[in-house]
Design a protein around this motif. Structure first.
Motif, PDB file in Angstrom:
ATOM      1  N   GLY A 108      73.035  64.592  49.771  1.00  0.00           N
ATOM      2  CA  GLY A 108      73.051  64.710  48.319  1.00  0.00           C
ATOM      3  C   GLY A 108      72.851  63.431  47.545  1.00  0.00           C
ATOM      4  N   HIS A 109      72.456  62.354  48.211  1.00  0.00           N
ATOM      5  CA  HIS A 109      72.176  61.110  47.491  1.00  0.00           C
ATOM      6  C   HIS A 109      70.877  61.270  46.718  1.00  0.00           C
ATOM      7  CE1 HIS A 109      75.469  58.839  49.270  1.00  0.00           C
ATOM      8  NE2 HIS A 109      75.221  59.529  50.368  1.00  0.00           N
ATOM      9  N   ARG A 110      70.723  60.459  45.663  1.00  0.00           N
ATOM     10  CA  ARG A 110      69.610  60.658  44.747  1.00  0.00           C
ATOM     11  C   ARG A 110      68.567  59.542  44.745  1.00  0.00           C
ATOM     12  NH1 ARG A 110      70.122  64.292  40.853  1.00  0.00           N
ATOM     13  NH2 ARG A 110      69.225  62.940  39.271  1.00  0.00           N
ATOM     14  N   LEU A 111      68.962  58.310  45.106  1.00  0.00           N
ATOM     15  CA  LEU A 111      68.053  57.176  44.942  1.00  0.00           C
ATOM     16  C   LEU A 111      68.335  56.109  45.994  1.00  0.00           C
ATOM     17  CD1 LEU A 111      65.869  55.917  43.010  1.00  0.00           C
ATOM     18  CD2 LEU A 111      67.779  54.864  41.783  1.00  0.00           C
ATOM     19  N   VAL A 112      67.270  55.524  46.535  1.00  0.00           N
ATOM     20  CA  VAL A 112      67.384  54.437  47.506  1.00  0.00           C
ATOM     21  C   VAL A 112      66.635  53.225  46.952  1.00  0.00           C
ATOM     22  CG1 VAL A 112      66.887  53.674  49.861  1.00  0.00           C
ATOM     23  CG2 VAL A 112      67.486  56.065  49.426  1.00  0.00           C
ATOM     24  N   LEU A 113      67.266  52.063  47.035  1.00  0.00           N
ATOM     25  CA  LEU A 113      66.697  50.796  46.579  1.00  0.00           C
ATOM     26  C   LEU A 113      66.555  49.872  47.776  1.00  0.00           C
ATOM     27  CD1 LEU A 113      66.091  49.085  43.905  1.00  0.00           C
ATOM     28  CD2 LEU A 113      68.414  48.206  44.218  1.00  0.00           C
ATOM     29  N   LEU A 114      65.548  49.001  47.750  1.00  0.00           N
ATOM     30  CA  LEU A 114      65.423  47.972  48.782  1.00  0.00           C
ATOM     31  C   LEU A 114      64.656  46.789  48.251  1.00  0.00           C
ATOM     32  CD1 LEU A 114      62.338  47.793  50.160  1.00  0.00           C
ATOM     33  CD2 LEU A 114      63.012  49.989  51.040  1.00  0.00           C
ATOM     34  N   VAL A 115      64.754  45.677  48.964  1.00  0.00           N
ATOM     35  CA  VAL A 115      63.940  44.502  48.701  1.00  0.00           C
ATOM     36  C   VAL A 115      63.032  44.355  49.912  1.00  0.00           C
ATOM     37  CG1 VAL A 115      63.928  42.017  48.283  1.00  0.00           C
ATOM     38  CG2 VAL A 115      65.795  43.425  47.361  1.00  0.00           C
ATOM     39  N   GLY A 116      61.719  44.490  49.697  1.00  0.00           N
ATOM     40  CA  GLY A 116      60.804  44.433  50.830  1.00  0.00           C
ATOM     41  C   GLY A 116      59.348  44.430  50.407  1.00  0.00           C
ATOM     42  N   ASP A 117      58.480  44.517  51.390  1.00  0.00           N
ATOM     43  CA  ASP A 117      57.041  44.450  51.178  1.00  0.00           C
ATOM     44  C   ASP A 117      56.485  45.818  50.795  1.00  0.00           C
ATOM     45  OD1 ASP A 117      56.904  41.716  51.858  1.00  0.00           O
ATOM     46  OD2 ASP A 117      56.876  42.228  53.978  1.00  0.00           O
ATOM     47  N   SER A 127      58.190  52.808  45.971  1.00  0.00           N
ATOM     48  CA  SER A 127      57.304  52.215  44.982  1.00  0.00           C
ATOM     49  C   SER A 127      58.058  51.131  44.221  1.00  0.00           C
ATOM     50  CB  SER A 127      56.770  53.282  44.025  1.00  0.00           C
ATOM     51  OG  SER A 127      57.840  53.876  43.322  1.00  0.00           O
ATOM     52  N   ARG A 128      57.300  50.314  43.542  1.00  0.00           N
ATOM     53  CA  ARG A 128      57.889  49.195  42.811  1.00  0.00           C
ATOM     54  C   ARG A 128      58.728  49.705  41.637  1.00  0.00           C
ATOM     55  NH1 ARG A 128      53.802  44.469  41.333  1.00  0.00           N
ATOM     56  NH2 ARG A 128      53.316  44.914  43.505  1.00  0.00           N
ATOM     57  N   ALA A 129      59.938  49.179  41.531  1.00  0.00           N
ATOM     58  CA  ALA A 129      60.791  49.486  40.383  1.00  0.00           C
ATOM     59  C   ALA A 129      60.218  48.760  39.170  1.00  0.00           C
ATOM     60  CB  ALA A 129      62.226  49.041  40.649  1.00  0.00           C
ATOM     61  N   PRO A 130      60.269  49.361  37.990  1.00  0.00           N
ATOM     62  CA  PRO A 130      59.733  48.701  36.804  1.00  0.00           C
ATOM     63  C   PRO A 130      60.411  47.348  36.577  1.00  0.00           C
ATOM     64  CG  PRO A 130      60.223  50.997  36.332  1.00  0.00           C
ATOM     65  CD  PRO A 130      60.793  50.690  37.691  1.00  0.00           C
ATOM     66  N   GLU A 131      59.610  46.346  36.356  1.00  0.00           N
ATOM     67  CA  GLU A 131      60.131  44.991  36.179  1.00  0.00           C
ATOM     68  C   GLU A 131      61.092  44.933  34.989  1.00  0.00           C
ATOM     69  OE1 GLU A 131      58.456  40.433  35.914  1.00  0.00           O
ATOM     70  OE2 GLU A 131      57.143  42.037  36.598  1.00  0.00           O
ATOM     71  N   GLY A 132      62.221  44.266  35.223  1.00  0.00           N
ATOM     72  CA  GLY A 132      63.202  44.057  34.169  1.00  0.00           C
ATOM     73  C   GLY A 132      64.272  45.132  34.047  1.00  0.00           C
ATOM     74  N   ARG A 133      64.143  46.235  34.767  1.00  0.00           N
ATOM     75  CA  ARG A 133      65.146  47.304  34.649  1.00  0.00           C
ATOM     76  C   ARG A 133      66.329  47.114  35.573  1.00  0.00           C
ATOM     77  NH1 ARG A 133      62.437  53.109  34.524  1.00  0.00           N
ATOM     78  NH2 ARG A 133      64.534  53.678  35.152  1.00  0.00           N
ATOM     79  N   ASP A 141      61.958  38.378  43.977  1.00  0.00           N
ATOM     80  CA  ASP A 141      60.609  38.583  43.481  1.00  0.00           C
ATOM     81  C   ASP A 141      60.521  40.018  42.985  1.00  0.00           C
ATOM     82  OD1 ASP A 141      57.905  39.067  43.115  1.00  0.00           O
ATOM     83  OD2 ASP A 141      57.301  38.300  45.073  1.00  0.00           O
ATOM     84  N   PRO A 142      60.241  40.256  41.694  1.00  0.00           N
ATOM     85  CA  PRO A 142      60.206  41.624  41.173  1.00  0.00           C
ATOM     86  C   PRO A 142      59.209  42.529  41.910  1.00  0.00           C
ATOM     87  CG  PRO A 142      59.961  40.020  39.389  1.00  0.00           C
ATOM     88  CD  PRO A 142      59.963  39.260  40.672  1.00  0.00           C
ATOM     89  N   ALA A 143      58.184  41.969  42.485  1.00  0.00           N
ATOM     90  CA  ALA A 143      57.205  42.769  43.234  1.00  0.00           C
ATOM     91  C   ALA A 143      57.793  43.321  44.523  1.00  0.00           C
ATOM     92  CB  ALA A 143      55.956  41.936  43.533  1.00  0.00           C
ATOM     93  N   ARG A 144      58.926  42.781  44.973  1.00  0.00           N
ATOM     94  CA  ARG A 144      59.562  43.226  46.216  1.00  0.00           C
ATOM     95  C   ARG A 144      60.731  44.181  45.982  1.00  0.00           C
ATOM     96  NH1 ARG A 144      58.810  40.893  50.873  1.00  0.00           N
ATOM     97  NH2 ARG A 144      61.016  40.826  51.412  1.00  0.00           N
ATOM     98  N   LEU A 145      61.029  44.484  44.734  1.00  0.00           N
ATOM     99  CA  LEU A 145      62.127  45.388  44.405  1.00  0.00           C
ATOM    100  C   LEU A 145      61.559  46.806  44.331  1.00  0.00           C
ATOM    101  CD1 LEU A 145      65.128  45.462  43.821  1.00  0.00           C
ATOM    102  CD2 LEU A 145      64.608  45.073  41.427  1.00  0.00           C
TER     103      LEU A 145
END
Length: 166
Positions: A108-117, A127-133, A141-145
């Motif tokens: 029942g989890h809803r969201l997974v976050l990672l720092v990676g390529d 997919s990339r998280a919107p920068e600044g959120r 590096d925001p491109a890796r979030l």
């Protein structure tokens, strides 16, 4: 996938030392300074969502999921994902992530976050998280979030500081 006699199993308490050695070989001592590692300090991974890969009796890979909050939104932090260098490029990392994500969806989890390529994790639905959120404790590096919603629109209003959910 791999043609190895691979077993993907839930992580057990007795796997801890082998996982630590594997992370040391793959990432070195500098791993503790990374923002994602700092989030995991004092926040135990959820064993029911964390998996190891074994070839015979040898532990060759590991992936963990740790509960976090992004602002007020509960989420999971994926990783560290680690595969023994001798066993890379055989689909083991993808199999570990698939097991963790499937278990997280079923729980029942809803969201997974990672720092990676993004080229690697993008193939696995991230997919990339919107920068600044999203704000991590330390430079990233925001491109890796990256993130992956496990249900439709799970990421729609997610924003804020990331911290352990302890």
């Amino acid at each position: 996938m791999t043609s190895l006699p691979l077993a993907i199993l839930h992580e057990q308490p007795g796997d801890e030392a082998a996982i630590d050695r594997l992370q040391e070989r793959a990432f070195g001592p500098g791993r503790y300074a990374r923002s994602a590692y700092r989030l995991r300090e004092g926040a135990p991974a959820l064993r029911e969502l964390s998996f190891v890969a074994r070839v015979g009796a040898m532990l060759v890979g590991s992936n963990r999921m740790t509960p976090i909050l992004i602002g007020r939104t509960p989420a999971l932090l994926l990783g560290p994902l680690v595969v023994d260098p001798a066993f890379r490029s055989r689909g083991i990392g993808g199999a570990l992530i698939a097991a963790s994500v499937t278990a997280a969806e079923q729980a029942g989890h809803r969201l997974v976050l990672l720092v990676g390529d993004e080229p690697y994790y993008g193939r696995l639905g991230f997919s990339r998280a919107p920068e600044g959120r999203i704000e991590l404790p330390g430079p990233v590096d925001p491109a890796r979030l990256l993130w992956r919603p496990l249900v439709a629109e799970a990421e729609a209003d997610v924003a804020g500081e990331v911290r352990p959910a302890v």
